[in-house]
Design an enzyme around this catalytic site. Structure first.
Site, PDB file in Angstrom:
ATOM      1  N   ASP A 160       0.875  -1.157   0.000  1.00  0.00           N
ATOM      2  CA  ASP A 160       0.000   0.000   0.000  1.00  0.00           C
ATOM      3  C   ASP A 160       0.929   1.229   0.000  1.00  0.00           C
ATOM      4  O   ASP A 160       2.101   1.118   0.392  1.00  0.00           O
ATOM      5  CB  ASP A 160      -0.859  -0.047   1.270  1.00  0.00           C
ATOM      6  CG  ASP A 160      -1.664   1.201   1.456  1.00  0.00           C
ATOM      7  OD1 ASP A 160      -2.425   1.555   0.554  1.00  0.00           O
ATOM      8  OD2 ASP A 160      -1.517   1.846   2.515  1.00  0.00           O
ATOM      9  N   ASP A 190      -0.032   5.094   0.744  1.00  0.00           N
ATOM     10  CA  ASP A 190      -0.322   6.089   1.776  1.00  0.00           C
ATOM     11  C   ASP A 190      -0.416   5.423   3.157  1.00  0.00           C
ATOM     12  O   ASP A 190      -1.261   4.552   3.361  1.00  0.00           O
ATOM     13  CB  ASP A 190      -1.651   6.762   1.394  1.00  0.00           C
ATOM     14  CG  ASP A 190      -2.302   7.522   2.520  1.00  0.00           C
ATOM     15  OD1 ASP A 190      -1.702   8.493   2.990  1.00  0.00           O
ATOM     16  OD2 ASP A 190      -3.405   7.134   2.934  1.00  0.00           O
TER      17      ASP A 190
END
Ligand code: B16
Ligand code: MG
Length: 215
Positions: A7, A9
């Site tokens: 991922d 952020d």
């Protein structure tokens, strides 16, 4: 395990604080209550779905799609102002060191992010060409907890979902990884939700889980 899907952020880089500030600015202008607890519900969630959560208990909840798109664009402009100021120093040496080490250990590396700004962020922090594949908000129709973003990442890598492990900071992202039949490593807000295969405190802790690829 042959590949790691990160991922972006809240895992590779802390743009989550910029999301918070940009939503807060919009909410304050509209006079809508917004705090960090509500912000945590926006992790991994698409921009428009995030807006619906921000507006859910306000008089703006029933705005037309066009009005909502204007508000989402306003938030994104504020957010992009923060992104423009980013540079390679925003990538922590610990994260970069661990990424390099995992690459040397033989893993394929991909990004699996709900953000439509993912490529801009990666370029800003000096990782524009670093990953073997990028699956982001521009190539999906359903956001996390739907597995689409991670399944696309595996497809781009040419691997089966069972050969991939996901690193996530959002509970919705952990659910998405499990729905994709991938292993999941949780950090930050997602750690402690008792759903992931491993919980870690620091990004570098991945090195204790993912040993060198054999064969
Ligand atoms: P954008 P991730 C997600 O990124 C964020 O966690 C989430 O808060 C945001 O709403 C979403 O991207 C969409 O971002 O407005 O830039 O398209 O955690 O999946 O990397
Ligand atoms: Mg995240």
């Amino acid at each position: 395990m042959k590949a790691i899907i990160f991922d972006l952020d809240g895992v590779i880089v802390h743009t989550d604080t910029y999301h918070y500030k940009a939503w807060k600015k919009l909410a304050d202008r509209l006079g809508v209550y917004f705090d960090e607890k509500i912000n945590n519900r926006l992790r991994g969630v698409s921009r428009m779905e995030s807006l619906d959560i921000v507006l859910e208990n306000s008089g703006f909840a029933k705005l037309s799609i066009t009005e909502k798109e204007k508000l989402a664009t306003e938030k994104n402009e504020t957010y992009k102002d923060f992104l423009q100021a980013m540079n390679p120093a925003d990538l922590s040496p610990q994260v970069l060191g661990a990424l390099d080490c995992l690459k040397k250990r033989g893993y394929k590396m991909a990004i699996g992010s709900s953000s439509r700004n993912a490529r801009l962020i990666l370029e800003k922090i000096g990782l524009g060409d670093y990953f073997d594949a990028i699956s982001d908000g521009n190539n999906i129709t359903r956001s996390k907890p739907d597995p689409e973003v991670f399944l696309k990442a595996a497809e781009y890598l040419g691997l089966r979902p069972e050969e991939c492990v996901v690193v996530e900071d959002a509970k919705a992202g952990i659910e998405a990884a499990l729905a994709a039949k991938m292993k999941a490593i949780a950090m930050g807000d997602a750690a402690g939700c008792s759903r992931a295969d491993w919980d870690i405190e620091n990004f570098e802790d991945i090195l204790n889980i993912l040993v060198p690829v054999v064969g």
